[in-house]
Every structure is written in structure tokens, then in C-alpha cells.
Design a protein around this motif. Structure first.
Motif, mmCIF file in Angstrom:
data_model
loop_
_atom_site.group_PDB
_atom_site.id
_atom_site.type_symbol
_atom_site.label_atom_id
_atom_site.label_comp_id
_atom_site.label_asym_id
_atom_site.label_seq_id
_atom_site.Cartn_x
_atom_site.Cartn_y
_atom_site.Cartn_z
ATOM 1 N N GLU A 263 0.733 -0.985 -0.161
ATOM 2 C CA GLU A 263 0.088 0.011 -0.076
ATOM 3 C C GLU A 263 0.889 1.269 -0.119
ATOM 4 O O GLU A 263 1.983 1.302 0.708
ATOM 5 N N GLY A 264 0.567 1.980 -0.801
ATOM 6 C CA GLY A 264 1.177 3.477 -0.706
ATOM 7 C C GLY A 264 -0.055 4.670 -0.947
ATOM 8 O O GLY A 264 -1.156 4.412 -1.016
ATOM 9 N N ASP A 265 0.607 5.879 -0.877
ATOM 10 C CA ASP A 265 -0.047 7.266 -0.868
ATOM 11 C C ASP A 265 -0.398 7.470 -2.518
ATOM 12 O O ASP A 265 -1.466 8.144 -2.840
ATOM 13 N N GLU A 266 0.823 7.229 -3.103
ATOM 14 C CA GLU A 266 0.986 7.422 -4.599
ATOM 15 C C GLU A 266 1.654 6.406 -5.211
ATOM 16 O O GLU A 266 2.486 5.718 -4.616
ATOM 17 N N LEU A 267 1.301 6.275 -6.560
ATOM 18 C CA LEU A 267 2.033 5.154 -7.376
ATOM 19 C C LEU A 267 2.508 5.916 -8.422
ATOM 20 O O LEU A 267 1.851 6.338 -9.400
ATOM 21 N N LEU A 268 3.895 5.757 -8.674
ATOM 22 C CA LEU A 268 4.433 6.120 -9.826
ATOM 23 C C LEU A 268 4.789 4.956 -10.765
ATOM 24 O O LEU A 268 5.461 4.161 -10.387
ATOM 25 N N VAL A 269 4.423 5.203 -12.102
ATOM 26 C CA VAL A 269 4.523 4.139 -13.334
ATOM 27 C C VAL A 269 5.881 4.694 -14.102
ATOM 28 O O VAL A 269 5.404 5.698 -14.809
ATOM 29 N N ALA A 270 6.853 4.060 -14.143
ATOM 30 C CA ALA A 270 7.902 4.687 -14.999
ATOM 31 C C ALA A 270 8.277 3.484 -15.957
ATOM 32 O O ALA A 270 9.312 2.867 -15.630
ATOM 33 N N THR A 271 7.619 2.796 -16.763
ATOM 34 C CA THR A 271 7.788 1.416 -17.529
ATOM 35 C C THR A 271 8.181 1.871 -19.004
ATOM 36 O O THR A 271 8.228 0.876 -19.729
ATOM 37 N N GLY A 272 8.313 3.027 -19.217
ATOM 38 C CA GLY A 272 8.771 3.194 -20.882
ATOM 39 C C GLY A 272 7.978 4.165 -21.550
ATOM 40 O O GLY A 272 7.172 4.974 -20.668
ATOM 41 N N ARG A 273 8.231 4.583 -22.786
ATOM 42 C CA ARG A 273 7.680 5.533 -23.415
ATOM 43 C C ARG A 273 7.260 5.071 -24.790
ATOM 44 O O ARG A 273 7.807 4.194 -25.162
ATOM 45 N N ALA A 274 6.210 5.796 -25.327
ATOM 46 C CA ALA A 274 5.558 5.604 -27.021
ATOM 47 C C ALA A 274 5.825 6.978 -27.514
ATOM 48 O O ALA A 274 5.716 7.828 -27.075
ATOM 49 N N PRO A 275 5.906 6.639 -28.907
ATOM 50 C CA PRO A 275 5.795 7.872 -29.799
ATOM 51 C C PRO A 275 4.661 8.485 -29.740
ATOM 52 O O PRO A 275 3.500 7.874 -29.851
ATOM 53 N N ARG A 276 4.467 9.898 -29.799
ATOM 54 C CA ARG A 276 3.281 10.839 -29.790
ATOM 55 C C ARG A 276 3.047 10.903 -31.421
ATOM 56 O O ARG A 276 3.150 11.946 -31.988
ATOM 57 N N THR A 277 2.425 9.810 -31.790
ATOM 58 C CA THR A 277 2.349 9.744 -33.457
ATOM 59 C C THR A 277 0.708 9.348 -33.783
ATOM 60 O O THR A 277 0.795 9.072 -34.835
ATOM 61 N N GLU A 278 0.151 9.054 -32.664
ATOM 62 C CA GLU A 278 -1.141 8.413 -32.748
ATOM 63 C C GLU A 278 -2.237 9.115 -33.672
ATOM 64 O O GLU A 278 -3.271 8.551 -34.378
ATOM 65 N N ASP A 279 -1.977 10.566 -33.437
ATOM 66 C CA ASP A 279 -2.969 11.364 -34.079
ATOM 67 C C ASP A 279 -2.345 12.648 -34.740
ATOM 68 O O ASP A 279 -2.582 13.743 -34.502
ATOM 69 N N ILE A 280 -1.364 12.457 -35.562
ATOM 70 C CA ILE A 280 -0.674 13.367 -36.444
ATOM 71 C C ILE A 280 -0.655 13.167 -37.936
ATOM 72 O O ILE A 280 -0.017 13.785 -38.500
ATOM 73 N N GLY A 281 -1.730 12.408 -38.442
ATOM 74 C CA GLY A 281 -1.646 12.230 -39.697
ATOM 75 C C GLY A 281 -0.726 11.423 -40.574
ATOM 76 O O GLY A 281 -0.433 11.485 -41.669
ATOM 77 N N LEU A 282 0.041 10.526 -39.761
ATOM 78 C CA LEU A 282 0.961 9.586 -40.564
ATOM 79 C C LEU A 282 0.304 8.849 -41.544
ATOM 80 O O LEU A 282 0.941 8.725 -42.774
ATOM 81 N N ASP A 283 -1.058 8.579 -41.408
ATOM 82 C CA ASP A 283 -1.684 7.621 -42.257
ATOM 83 C C ASP A 283 -1.906 8.347 -43.860
ATOM 84 O O ASP A 283 -2.228 7.543 -44.752
ATOM 85 N N THR A 284 -1.890 9.613 -43.873
ATOM 86 C CA THR A 284 -1.938 10.487 -44.958
ATOM 87 C C THR A 284 -0.978 10.517 -45.740
ATOM 88 O O THR A 284 -0.819 10.924 -46.901
#
Length: 476
Positions: A263-284
Motif C-alpha cells: 500500500e502507498g499514498d501515490e503510485l508512479l509508473v515509469a515503465t517506458g515511453r511511446a511515440p506521440r504519433t497516434e494522431d498526427i496524420g501519419l496515415d495521410t
């Protein structure tokens, strides 16, 4: 209303990499537009490098002062958390980007605030917070510099528990009594160091065998030992199976494989990063939304003569300084290629290939002790097929270390290519290690022969004398 504007270069993302593209292209005389959906300056300025180091510096300074005779007693008390937070807030401009916007203006670039998306070949569509629409066309290049976001794993109950990510960990205004941290890489280790020093009781839960898995194993071991000595709990080889939270602000419970509950008062999740490309029009433009964007050595997307990607989004090296380096390379390449249609001087920017991303990436981790490395670890060099030898030295036995702090603990390693007698990698762990790594970077990048390094005489009495000890050990 849709407004169409044409520029030489359009930059999507205003973090450090995007800002450096603006700097280079404007200096070359190219008209440039910058699109930013949040704060100009990006993750580094407001939720990563700057605020994290502002939180860490008091912790490291106090730790080092406690090892200095005649000073230890004066810093025996706790940190003033409010003063630390105030300094952090000052460093981030209180999350106001007015200063960096002023710098953009001074370059002559145009800033468009809002969500930007690729809109086909050489076009970016921008929707402002007020709902205005702009279509920006690029004569020469569009540069994607949208960075990354924290990954929250699909663990039952985790998203509903509203965990901290790196953003909350660096911007929080209260010290949690008990902080659980899931992860073992840089963010996890640094935030464990900072919040333990600020008064949290930290428990670090690491899925793997140790901290800082991308460095030499001894680096993570020494950082874990120091965290334990400071009062933190560091557990390795553990798996989180579920998370529960009591109400909107109640305690959070982590359920481990096997049923153990923490049990804790806060939980930090630091398990990696993902690219911010999901909604920048790459499909176009024929790319896959949500993917990393592959690039060549000039940071241009293969198969395109106009699309570039710099910084974390291309997955070459997820570090601010490497993103800025890539931006300098890409900016020079864009300007050089544009010079075929105009009188643009690119001579001041030098080479147009990002070679350092492959073999000479420096990194500093601001834990206690600090860990810093450049190039290949011993295991990486062996996997790459090099014939190598690792040479180690106890940094505490360097004369300068004994004067720096009582009981100085540290370790240095250089990985030598035995066929060419040049360095492939160097690692330092110890107080002040971050300030040693640039010398190592020069040695690795410059492929300085061992025989020449003998003549780079370290000043006495400094910790950099470790170089002499390493070279002596190599020659045996």
C-alpha cells in the motif's frame, strides 16, 4: 475559417528538437512555421529534464555535503520541500512558456498554437484551441518533432487508480508519505532518489534483475545500494498483477504476483515511453499512426524527399541532447538541399549525418551516486562482435576523490577495442560522474588511440585522475 500559408519549412512539435530545427532553418534564411499543441519548450522544459534536476539537485548536494568533514553536521536536517518546489517552479517558468515564445518570435519564425496533423504531401493542418483552422504548406520540408509520452501498462485497475507518470512525479506540490514506484530505468531511479530525499518512504518495484538496465550492471547495483542506505526499499524480479485504489484520493494498493499486497499514498509508473504519433496524420503519407518514425542518417524518412523526424519520435536515442543534435544535423541537411533553389549559406553547420546516435550516445543519471556512460557497454561490444577488454578502477582510490568527499564510493570502466586500441565505451559511477562523461565522449567519438590518451594529462588533485589509473591498468 481555413487559412492557407506557405513556408519553406514546417515543424510539428516545439520541444528542444523542434526549437533547434527552427534555429537552424531560420539562420539559413528559410521561412519556418512551428506548430505546438502544449507549451513551447516541450517535455524537457516542463515535465522532464528541467524540473527533475531541480528536484534532484538539493538531494544530491545534501548527500555530498554530509560526506564532507566540517560540513556534515550543518546539513543533518531534512530538505525544505516548499523551497525545493519553489525552485523547480522557477526553473519551469511556473509552466508558462512566454520566454520561449519570445525566443521563437526573435528568430522570425511563426508560431501556430494548436493540434497539428500531416495533411498529405508537404502539408500540415492546424486546429487552434479556439477552433480556427490553418493549412500550412512546406516548399522544402516538414519536420516531425512530437516526442514521446509515458506508457501506462494494461494492468487490471492501473488506469483507474490514476497513477503518476513522469509528468506528475516532476510537478507534484505535496510530498506523499508512501510512494510506490514501478520500473527500474532512469525515471524510476531518479524519482526514487528525489522523493526519498524529500521525505517519502519509497518502495521501488523492478520487474527485471536490477536498475538502469542499459548501463553496465555495476551502475544499477551501486545506485540500488545507495537507495537502500537512504531508507528506500528496492525489490527486483517482481511482477505487478493488479492495482486498486480506495476512492478518489485514498491509498493505492499494488498486488504482486503471488498475492502480496503493498500500500502507498501515490503510485508512479515509469515503465517506458511511446511515440506521440497516434494522431498526427501519419496515415495521410503512407505511415502507420502510433509507430516510431524511421529515418536515415540525415533524419529524413526513407522514400521521401521532404519528410523528416527528429528527437525521441524516431527512436534513435531518447535523450534531449541527442534530439537537439539530430535537429542540428537535419536543419543543416534541409538547408543544404534547399540551397539548390536559392542562395543559402550552410557552411557553418558542418556534416549532415547523425553518426553519434549509433556509437557515441552520452547519458547522465542524476542519482546518488551519479551514473554516466557513453558508447557501448562490455556486453554490447561483445554482442557486436568486437574483440574487447574491460578495464575497471575503484574511483574512491583516486587522490582527488578522497578530498572531494569522505568515504567516496565510485567505479569506472573503459571498454577497449583490442584490434584498434581505441575506446568503444566508458562508464563512471560516483559523485560528480556526470561532469566526467564529456571527456569520455570526446575520446569515443574521436577514436583517440590509447597511446595518445596517455598524453592527455589529468589535473591534480581531481577525480579525473581516474583516466590515468585506467590507462595504467590497461597497460598493466
Amino acid at each position: 475559417m481555413t487559412e492557407a500559408m506557405e513556408y519553406d519549412v514546417v515543424v510539428l512539435g516545439g520541444g528542444p528538437a523542434g526549437e533547434n530545427i527552427v534555429d537552424r532553418t531560420r539562420a539559413a534564411g528559410l521561412t519556418t512555421a512551428l506548430v505546438e499543441s502544449e507549451l513551447v519548450g516541450g517535455e524537457c522544459s516542463y515535465w522532464a529534464c528541467v524540473p527533475s534536476k531541480a528536484l534532484l539537485r538539493p538531494a544530491l548536494a545534501r548527500a555530498e555535503a554530509r560526506r564532507v568533514p566540517g560540513l556534515a553536521g550543518a546539513v543533518a536536517g531534512p530538505l525544505d520541500a516548499e523551497a525545493v518546489f519553489a525552485h523547480r517552479d522557477y526553473g519551469t517558468g511556473n509552466w508558462n512558456d512566454e520566454g520561449q515564445v519570445g525566443w521563437i518570435d526573435s528568430t522570425g519564425a511563426d508560431l501556430y498554437r494548436g493540434h497539428g496533423r500531416l495533411y498529405g504531401i508537404r502539408k500540415v493542418a492546424v486546429t487552434s484551441p479556439e477552433g480556427e483552422h490553418h493549412i500550412l504548406s512546406a516548399r522544402h520540408a516538414v519536420v516531425v518533432a512530437t516526442g514521446t509520452r509515458a506508457v501506462v501498462p494494461e494492468v487490471p485497475g492501473l488506469a483507474e487508480a490514476r497513477p503518476w507518470t513522469s509528468r506528475e512525479a516532476t510537478s507534484a506540490r505535496e510530498v506523499p508519505g508512501r510512494l510506490l514506484i514501478v520500473g527500474g530505468s532512469v525515471v524510476a531511479a531518479e524519482m526514487a532518489t528525489a522523493w526519498q530525499a524529500l521525505g517519502s518512504r519509497v518502495t521501488l518495484l523492478v520487474r527485471g534483475s536490477g536498475l538502469l538496465p542499459r548501463m553496465e550492471p555495476f551502475a544499477g547495483e551501486m545506485v540500488a545500494d545507495a537507495l537502500r542506505e537512504a531508507g528506500a526499499v528496492v525489490r527486483t524480479g517482481v511482477e505487478v498483477e493488479a492495482v486498486e485504489r480506495d476512492g478518489s484520493t485514498g491509498p493505492v494498493t499494488v498486488v504482486l504476483a503471488g498475492g502480496e499486497r503493498l500500500e502507498g499514498d501515490e503510485l508512479l509508473v515509469a515503465t517506458g515511453r511511446a511515440p506521440r504519433t497516434e494522431d498526427i496524420g501519419l496515415d495521410t503519407v503512407g505511415l502507420t499512426p502510433g509507430d516510431w518514425i524511421g529515418v536515415d542518417e540525415s533524419c529524413r524518412v526513407p522514400g521521401s524527399d521532404w519528410l523528416y523526424a527528429v528527437g525521441d519520435v524516431n527512436h534513435r536515442a531518447l535523450l534531449t541532447h541527442q534530439g537537439k543534435y539530430q535537429a542540428r544535423i537535419a536543419g543543416a541537411a534541409i538547408a543544404a538541399r534547399a540551397a539548390g533553389t536559392g542562395d543559402i549559406d550552410t557552411s557553418r553547420w558542418g556534416t549532415h549525418a547523425a553518426t553519434a546516435d549509433a556509437r557515441a550516445v552520452p547519458q547522465a543519471v542524476f542519482t546518488d551516486p551519479e551514473a554516466a556512460a557513453v558508447g557501448l557497454s562490455l556486453a554490447e561490444a561483445e554482442r557486436a562482435g568486437h574483440r574487447v577488454r574491460a578495464v575497471d578502477h575503484d574511483m574512491g582510490k583516486v587522490s582527488g576523490a578522497g578530498l572531494y568527499a569522505e568515504g567516496y564510493r565510485g567505479r569506472a570502466r573503459m571498454v577497449v577495442d583490442l584490434d584498434r586500441e581505441v575506446l568503444l565505451g566508458v562508464t563512471f559511477v560516483g559523485a560528480g560522474a556526470a561532469e566526467l562523461v564529456h571527456a569520455a565522449t570526446i575520446a569515443v567519438v574521436g577514436e583517440v588511440p590509447i597511446d595518445r590518451l596517455w598524453h592527455a594529462v589529468p589535473a591534480f588533485p581531481t577525480i579525473s585522475e581516474v583516466w590515468l589509473r585506467l590507462l595504467e591498468a590497461y597497460r598493466g
